[in-house]
Scaffold this motif. Structure first.
Motif, PDB file in Angstrom:
ATOM      1  N   PHE A 140      34.185  82.954  86.198  1.00  7.97           N
ATOM      2  CA  PHE A 140      33.077  83.654  85.542  1.00  7.97           C
ATOM      3  C   PHE A 140      32.357  84.498  86.595  1.00  7.97           C
ATOM      4  CE2 PHE A 140      31.988  80.572  81.772  1.00  7.97           C
ATOM      5  CZ  PHE A 140      33.269  80.749  81.289  1.00  7.97           C
ATOM      6  N   ARG A 163      39.605  89.756  85.017  1.00  5.90           N
ATOM      7  CA  ARG A 163      39.748  90.296  83.658  1.00  5.90           C
ATOM      8  C   ARG A 163      41.096  90.967  83.404  1.00  5.90           C
ATOM      9  NH1 ARG A 163      33.971  93.205  83.052  1.00  5.90           N
ATOM     10  NH2 ARG A 163      32.827  91.352  82.394  1.00  5.90           N
ATOM     11  N   GLU A 220      31.038  83.971  77.457  1.00  7.30           N
ATOM     12  CA  GLU A 220      31.397  84.134  78.874  1.00  7.30           C
ATOM     13  C   GLU A 220      32.894  83.958  79.089  1.00  7.30           C
ATOM     14  OE1 GLU A 220      29.221  85.500  80.596  1.00  7.30           O
ATOM     15  OE2 GLU A 220      27.502  85.033  79.333  1.00  7.30           O
ATOM     16  N   TRP A 238      34.759  87.155  80.833  1.00  3.96           N
ATOM     17  CA  TRP A 238      35.297  87.081  82.199  1.00  3.96           C
ATOM     18  C   TRP A 238      36.768  86.731  82.260  1.00  3.96           C
ATOM     19  CZ3 TRP A 238      32.227  89.614  85.094  1.00  3.96           C
ATOM     20  CH2 TRP A 238      30.846  89.572  84.883  1.00  3.96           C
ATOM     21  N   TYR A 261      28.088  80.809  86.001  1.00  4.93           N
ATOM     22  CA  TYR A 261      27.480  82.063  85.601  1.00  4.93           C
ATOM     23  C   TYR A 261      26.220  81.819  84.798  1.00  4.93           C
ATOM     24  CZ  TYR A 261      27.083  86.925  84.484  1.00  4.93           C
ATOM     25  OH  TYR A 261      26.633  88.197  84.404  1.00  4.93           O
TER      26      TYR A 261
END
Ligand SMILES: Cc1cc2nc3c(=O)[nH]c(=O)nc-3n(C[C@H](O)[C@H](O)[C@H](O)COP(=O)(O)O)c2cc1C
Ligand code: SF4
Ligand code: FES
Lengths: 183, 435
Positions: B19, B25, B102, B106, B3
């Motif tokens: 990511f 999530r 991140e 994510w 990412y």
């Protein structure tokens, strides 16, 4: 009381969040939603004092900034002196000790963003908001712009915050569009 | 997926695999991707046995200091009758570092599972995830994931039906780099100013609320479920350099580079290949000049040095710098080193908690001198003063923020002295011309 220009407040801000002559309305009145929220948070910690940072966040969400009177109230609720609360408030840069513009804009200018042109982004915000100078609030009370240190998104230069919104990859070209959204 | 770019074939995406995938999530999405397999088993395992697996894996702290994780956990005396605490350090404020953001954005459940396992391994029933106040999006995502994990019984009063309690809460910071220092972080949780504490006592003896505490970085904790699922040998085998540095590591790359972002490689990876192949080299028409490889607190090196580095704790040390937090800051040939280092010094002056004289005065003085040089009013004596100042600021204070200000500056002057001298002599010649 006058509000001097500081990192966290604007000199020409309209006091949009209540006037000092008006009677003080508590944030954490018994039975209120903020009170219920705080009580729930307090159950997570073994001491009441640990609820201080969360309590100050609730205050700032409710009132936009943290006044001396609120500091006293928070102290009363958590069993701390107003002076102690003030000591904590002044340590952390995100708590506003003065009213700020309706849109509080923070732009990262630390090295990783600096070498990608962050200073130009700051300039563009200062010009287009009419703030002119860092820390001052625009005459219409709408904007306050400050520089901040690393926002933890260095690969997405330049990150900014507008109130609680985090926006990354901001270039000079995008400034007008962002301000249209926050107007 | 890496990412913000698709991960490079030479990356080893373990922590960063999802990511950019919003479906990872949710609890359901995370379980479909293999999440929450390690936790139920871990909760049925003796804490010391888990500590030993992590020790054996060679996992070292990813927050900056590289302290062996299993060893740190073993300092917590299981069964001493005191409440134990785990603090997850998600303050991520070191310039150049943006990997924990991140991970939380994510894969929030990966962090929750790692925290829950670590809490059990150190005998803690409570974990606070301390997230910097500016991370409004990661905070919202973590809160949502925690609510899901609680509702599904993964954590809480009877975590995974094990009969064990693991409570986990987000504690929001309010703007202070220093709160990433572990003892300042604990003070901040307690509702105090974020001043670092004098050590000893160490956190494992007297930490948050005066109780035994372990502080670990987000990335460290997120690696733990993978180690339990795949075994210590698997983790240890990820090593291209020194055997003391194992596993995969997320490097955040920023500054003047074609593809900034997060890259996950095995420890010991070639920095040259990393910079040119994975990160795409310098921006068009430019050349790499200088690199601060481990977050802004470590010494700066030249691109020529960087090209010889093996990316592990020892590999960076060989060239006089450190892996630190893995925040790679790159400056190209269009940048002025004095200007960038002056800006960094200003960061430290702004973030000093001001408890120690050397740090409070030193960081401010350092900034003043550097800004004077950049403005064309510096002298050669100023350069000497900076070295003297750095000596007085190093190894003498409560925490290492003070040391961190001098490290990039003095290494920068040593390696790019010409740029400083040009600014100084430029001033001289103009003085001469006027006179
Ligand atoms: C000034 C200063 C700032 C720090 N900031 C962070 C940070 O933002 N995140 C972090 O994980 N560690 C930070 N650390 C390191 C922590 O003190 C601590 O070593 C680390 O969280 C331990 O976790 P680990 O063993 O998993 O790396 C900082 C240290 C200092 C001295
Ligand atoms: S070294 Fe600086 S930041 Fe650290 S405790 Fe001392 S004054 Fe505070
Ligand atoms: S330096 Fe700007 S976000 Fe880190």
């Amino acid at each position: 009381m006058s509000h001097g220009a500081s990192a966290a407040g604007g000199a020409v801000a309209k006091p949009t969040h209540g006037h000092h002559d008006e009677p003080y309305v508590p944030v954490f009145a018994a039975g209120s939603a903020p009170r219920a929220k705080l009580d729930d948070i307090l159950s997570r910690y073994p001491t009441k004092q640990a609820g201080l940072l969360p309590a100050l966040w609730i205050v700032q969400d409710e009132r936009g900034w943290i006044s001396e009177q609120v500091m006293k109230e928070v102290g009363d609720v958590l069993g701390l002196t107003a002076a102690y609360v003030k000591g904590v408030v002044t340590f952390y840069t995100m708590y506003h000790q003065h009213p700020v513009g309706k849109f509080f804009i923070q732009v990262c200018t630390t090295s990783c963003c600096n070498c990608m042109g962050a200073e130009d982004v700051v300039k563009a915000f200062l010009e287009k908001t009419g703030c002119g100078e860092l820390g001052l609030t625009s005459a219409d009370g709408k904007y306050t712009v400050i520089e901040v240190e690393c926002l933890g998104a260095c690969g997405f230069a330049t990150p900014i915050m507008v109130n609680n919104d985090f926006i990354d990859s901001v270039s000079v070209e995008k400034v007008s569009e962002i301000l249209r959204k926050y107007s | 997926m890496g990412y913000p770019y698709k991960s490079h074939p030479r990356e080893t995406p373990i922590l960063s695999k999802y990511f950019g995938d919003p479906e990872a999530r949710t609890l359901e999405g995370w379980q479909a991707r293999g999440g929450y397999r390690a936790l139920p088993q871990a909760l049925d395992t003796d804490p010391v046995a888990i500590q030993n697996i992590v020790k054996e894996s060679g996992l070292r702290g990813r927050g900056g200091a590289g302290f062996p994780c299993g060893l740190k956990w073993s300092f917590m005396k299981i069964g001493d009758g005191k409440p134990h605490y785990l603090c997850c350090n998600a303050d991520e404020s070191e310039p150049g570092t943006f990997k924990d953001r991140e991970i939380m954005r994510w894969t929030p459940h990966a962090l929750i599972e790692g925290c829950a396992i670590a809490a059990h391994a150190i005998g803690a029933e409570t974990c606070y995830i301390y997230i910097r106040g500016e991370f409004t999006e990661p905070i919202a995502i973590m809160e949502q994931a925690l609510a899901e994990a609680r509702a599904a019984g993964m954590i809480g009063a009877n975590a995974c039906g094990s009969g064990k309690t693991i409570n986990m809460w987000v504690h929001r910071g309010a703007g202070a780099y220093i709160c990433g220092e572990e003892t300042a972080l604990m003070n901040s949780i307690e509702g105090r100013r974020g001043n670092p504490r004098i050590k000893p006592p160490f956190p494992a003896v007297s930490g948050v609320f005066g109780m035994p505490t372990t502080v670990n970085n987000v990335e460290t904790l997120t690696a733990v479920p993978h180690i339990l699922n795949n075994g210590a040998e698997w983790y240890k085998a990820m090593c291209l350099g020194n055997p003391k540095s194992t596993g995969s590591k997320l490097f955040s790359v920023c500054g003047n580079v074609a593809r900034p972002g997060n890259y996950e490689v095995v420890m010991g990876f070639s920095f040259k290949e990393f910079l040119y192949d994975l990160c795409g080299g310098p921006p068009p028409g430019r050349k790499f000049k200088a690199i601060i490889p481990g977050g802004s607190s470590v010494p700066v090196i030249t691109i020529e040095e960087a090209e010889q580095v093996k990316m592990d704790y020892e590999g960076f040390m060989e060239f006089g710098t450190m892996l630190g937090s893995g925040g790679v800051i790159i400056f190209d040939d269009a940048q002025s080193m004095p200007k960038q280092l002056a800006r960094l010094a200003r960061f430290y002056a702004h973030e000093s908690c001001a408890q120690c004289t050397q740090c409070r005065e030193g960081t401010a003085w350092m900034t003043k001198i550097l800004e004077r040089i950049v403005a064309g009013h510096g002298t050669f004596e100023d350069l000497d003063t900076i070295f003297e100042l750095t000596e007085n600021m190093t190894g003498k204070t409560i925490c290492v923020l003070s040391d961190s200000c001098g490290a990039p500056v003095t290494s920068g002057i040593t390696r790019f002295r010409g740029e400083f001298e040009a600014l100084i002599t430029g001033r001289r010649s103009s003085t001469v011309a006027v006179g």
